[in-house]
Every structure is written in C-alpha cells, then in structure tokens.
Design an enzyme around this catalytic site. Structure first.
Site, short mmCIF file in Angstrom:
data_model
loop_
_atom_site.label_atom_id
_atom_site.label_comp_id
_atom_site.label_asym_id
_atom_site.label_seq_id
_atom_site.Cartn_x
_atom_site.Cartn_y
_atom_site.Cartn_z
N CYS A 81 0.84 -1.21 0.00
CA CYS A 81 0.00 0.00 0.00
C CYS A 81 0.87 1.26 0.00
O CYS A 81 1.47 1.60 -1.00
CB CYS A 81 -0.98 -0.05 1.17
SG CYS A 81 -2.40 1.07 0.98
N GLU A 170 -1.88 -9.20 4.18
CA GLU A 170 -1.82 -9.71 5.55
C GLU A 170 -3.17 -9.90 6.22
O GLU A 170 -3.28 -10.59 7.25
CB GLU A 170 -0.94 -8.79 6.42
CG GLU A 170 -1.50 -7.40 6.71
CD GLU A 170 -1.20 -6.37 5.64
OE1 GLU A 170 -1.27 -5.18 5.96
OE2 GLU A 170 -0.92 -6.75 4.48
#
Length: 510
Positions: A81, A170
């Site tokens: 990100c 994740e």
C-alpha cells in the site's frame, strides 16, 4: 542467529498482522521504525525488507519516507500500500491522488506471470484501503497485478527483487494473502523455516545462562500463561536460582492463589507467595480513571517486589513475561505508533528497581508463548488458560475498585467460566470474562423493584490479541449463565453480552 525480515512500520493498523503472517511461516521478523537507515538495516543482518502501509499520503508535508539507500542494498523488498507508493516515487514513477478511493474487497487480475503470485487464482479477492495510487509506472518495472477498477494493484522490478502491492495481503479478507506472503519469503527471498518453538527454547536457555551465570533471578509470577511459561523456562535454564514470586494483589479471580500453588507444586517448582492485597486496594480507593489504575498497580507492583527482594540475598535480575503486543500497544516499537494503553510490565520498571531486566518473550506473540510452553512440558491446564491482564480485575471492575465490587465480579466470573468448561466451550475461546459496570438499572425480583448493577459478558476469538472477533456462544448457554448470575450473585440484576470486535473496541474494557 535466525534469518530476519525487517518490517519498516509506516503506521498501518495492520503492521502487526504482517508480523503474525510471517511468523506463521516459521520465519523470524521484527517491526522497526520506518526511518531506519540503510546502515542500520545492513547491520541488523536482515535478509529481506517489508515496507508497511500507513495512514499518510506520500504528498503530505512531513509524511514518513524511507532511506533511499535501502534500495541499494540488494535485499528483496516488498512494499504494501503506502510502501508500494514509496517504491514508485523512489524509482521516479508517478503517484496521484485518487478521485475515488478503492476500499474493501476487490478482485485482482494478473496480466504477467510473477513469482509473487504463483499459485494465486486470477480474479482473487484482495483487501484494498487507499486513496492515492500509482498512475505512471517507474522505468524498469512491470505491472503484475491490476484491480477490477483497472488501477495498478501490483508491480515488480524487471531485474531486482523489488515488489509492491496496493492491497493488504496480511488481512484475512485477502483470500490468498498467505500464499502471496509465502511466495515473497520462499520464492523471492529464499528463507528457510528456522524460527521454531524448539529452536527458540534452545536459544533462550543458552542466552539466559550466559546472561545470568550463577546469579539469582526474581520472577514476577501472576499465574497467567506468560509468566507461568517463563517460570518453567527459567527453571529449565537455571534451576532454583530463579525465584518465582507470586504477589496476591487482591485483584485475582476466584481461588486463584490456591490454584497456582497446586499447579506449580505438581511440577516441582517452588514458588513464594506474598499477600499484598490491602496495599493495592488501599492505593486504588476512590480511583476510577483506567490509566490511573494501571499506573498505580504498576507502581505498587514495583514497591511490593522491592520489599520481597529484600528477603533474598544476591538478587541481580528481574524476569518479566512481557510480550511483543505489550511493547507494540505501549508505543515502544514504531515512531508512528499511538499508545493504546500502558502495560504494567512495560516502561518504568528497570529505572525504579536495582535489578537488571530479562524479558525472553518480548518478541513473541501469545500463541508462540503457548507453543514454547508445550516444548517445555508446561501442564495443559496452564497453557490453555485464557489471557489475564496484568492489572487483574481492576480493569474489569469499571469505576471504583472495592472489595465488595470485586466479590461480585469474582462470583459472576466463576459462574461464566465454569459454564464454558461444562459445555466444552472454554477451549474454543481465546479469552472470556465478565465486566462489572458502574451502572445501575431497574429490575424486578420477587415482585419487588431492584436498582442494581449491570454485568457484561465478553468472549473473543483471536490469535494474539492484536485483532479479535466476538464469539457466537449459543443462546442457550448465555441464557443459563445470565439466569445463574442474576439469581445467585447479590448486586447484579442485568447481564449484557458484548458483541464488539477489535478493532474498533479493545478486548478489555479498560
């Protein structure tokens, strides 16, 4: 020396999950500040680097940056990100503010083959959470993932092991996220699985013996999983030179002092029990604010241990069961972390005691401590115990802590926990407890009006306490528990069930 992944933390709420996912692959990792220099990374011996997400925009003044020389070290890098956007800007690509945000579940396609996505299905669901995005690809990079919204979702350098993903592999919402993380660790960075419970125990015993020598160690034993497993580890390492001290702070559960004594005697580990309940309760009198309670309990623990320590000669060390989440939540890892709450065994203790501190578990998560306990043959009754907060029932007795209110809480908690054991639900739940609220409501008992306390029931599923979801206990069990509490615990006329996950709530109420 274990192979190491360094996670540079840019403030993402998911950074701890990255660490958990890596540890699940039996690879050692540490979360570090995002401003670590290339020299510090190199000195750490890291074999790979992950750049976490973060709440900032790369355009903001003062937004955290990465040392550009880190990319010259030749180490495999995965940017997630915000981390992807830092990679793109470093290599002279173009990141632009999004006119629309991509947030939530989204499908991703893979226009080119990449080792990062080997075994990952086309169109797989990932979790997006970003406004800015990469608009112009840096020279030398390829687009290896594209979102259903046709934005760049993943990039890879054509020669170097540098990768970036715009989504969060994740989190559980990224369906094949663990495969992606595994691919980075083993197909790209070529790690071996050398981080095991057995290797940890062997290393820890060696380090404890080297550190302590023939000196004595005072250990604060609470009876919970962390300190109990630590007592077994220290006993294995240095035998009776470890002195486990159990302080009754008056904030324990029903008959806990007796239970701890029986469990340790059965394992032939001598413990020293001391009753300081009046000292704790007198200091807590009239105190309602949660952080004040925690600070008082931490201080009185220090004072109690200092007093107990005087009865032993030649004490040099203090062993604590501090865990990685304790350090993370206390804001002691990342320069961008927000302190969620203080922990009584994090911060302040070394400065106020004349003992050197040993914290063998300070880089472990709760489930890893349980695995260590199994290697050490700690009794299942101890390993399977639900986590219990250092400040004890003080943070489950909202408002003022008094002996009368603690008695109500203990009685209710006993009923709840016994019901979970009897129905086979205790071992299905990560943590379960009751909370006494500083709130009275109207009720009816025996045709008479009552105005008594509200009691909350809380139970959660979790791996390590960093995130949690509330447990769907069958209504029949909840109804039975509620009925027993209201009918047999004087002072409670209403029971409620907490259905809040973490985030947004914490597990404990204070």
């Amino acid at each position: 020396m274990h192979e190491l992944v360094l996670i540079l933390d840019f403030g993402s709420q998911y950074t701890q999950l990255i660490a958990r996912r890596i540890r699940e692959e039996q690879v050692y990792c540490r979360i570090e500040r995002s401003d670590l220099t290339a020299a510090e990374v190199s000195a750490s011996g890291a074999k790979a680097i992950i750049l976490s997400g973060g709440p900032n925009s790369t355009f903001e003044t003062g937004a955290p940056q990465v040392d550009p020389e880190i990319f010259e070290l030749g180490l495999p890098v995965l940017g997630i990100c915000y981390g992807l956007q830092l990679i793109a800007r470093h290599y002279h690509g173009e990141v632009v503010p999004g006119t629309t945000r991509e947030y939530g579940p989204m499908g991703v396609e893979f226009p080119l083959e990449s080792p990062l996505f080997q075994g990952v299905s086309a169109g797989t669901q990932v979790w997006m959470s970003h406004g800015d995005h990469v608009d112009i690809l840096p020279d030398g990079f390829q687009v290896v993932g594209r979102s259903k919204g046709n934005l760049i979702a993943a990039i890879a350098h054509e020669q170097d092991p540098v990768y970036g993903v715009q989504f969060h592999p994740e989190v559980n919402h990224t369906v094949q996220g663990q495969t992606i993380i595994s691919n980075f660790l083993f197909r790209i960075a070529h790690f071996s699985r050398d981080w095991t419970s057995t290797s940890f125990v062997e290393d820890a015993i060696r380090q404890i013996r080297e550190t302590v020598g023939d000196k004595k160690v005072l250990l604060g034993l609470s009876g919970g999983v962390d300190s109990s497993v630590l007592a077994f580890l220290m006993h294995e390492a240095i035998g009776e030179n470890c002195i486990p001290v159990f302080i009754n702070n008056g904030l324990l559960r029903h008959e806990e002092t007796e239970e701890v004594k029986i469990l340790f005697e059965a394992s032939h580990i001598k413990i020293f029990q001391h009753d300081y309940s009046q000292a704790f309760l007198s200091e807590l009198a009239g105190v309602k604010e949660p952080e004040k309670k925690r600070k008082i309990i931490g201080r009185v623990f220090i004072e109690s241990f200092e007093e107990v320590a005087k009865s032993f000669t030649e004490l040099d060390f203090l062993a604590q069961g501090t865990l990685y989440p304790d350090i993370i939540e206390s804001g002691a890892v990342s320069g961008h972390a927000v302190t969620i709450k203080s922990h009584h065994n994090v911060g302040g203790l070394p400065e106020k005691m004349s003992l050197k501190v040993i914290e063998p578990f300070k880089e472990l998560f709760k489930d890893e401590v349980r695995a260590v306990g199994r290697v050490l043959n700690v009794p299942a009754k101890i390993i399977a115990r639900h986590p219990f907060p250092g400040p004890g029932l003080a943070v489950r007795c909202l408002g003022e802590v008094t002996e009368d209110r603690l008695a109500v809480l203990r009685a209710a908690d006993k009923i709840f926990i016994e019901a979970l054991y009897e129905t086979g639900w205790y071992d299905k739940i990560w943590q379960a407890f009751t909370v006494l609220l500083p709130l009275q409501t109207v009720g009816v008992m025996g045709d008479k009006r009552t105005y008594e306390n509200v009691l909350a029931i809380r139970s959660v599923h979790s791996l390590d306490g960093m995130t949690a979801d509330w447990v769907r206990i069958p209504y029949e069990i909840l109804a039975d528990v509620s009925s027993k509490i209201v009918n047999s615990v004087r002072g409670v006329n209403r029971v409620v069930y907490d259905i809040t996950s973490k985030p947004p709530g914490t597990i404990e109420w204070e």
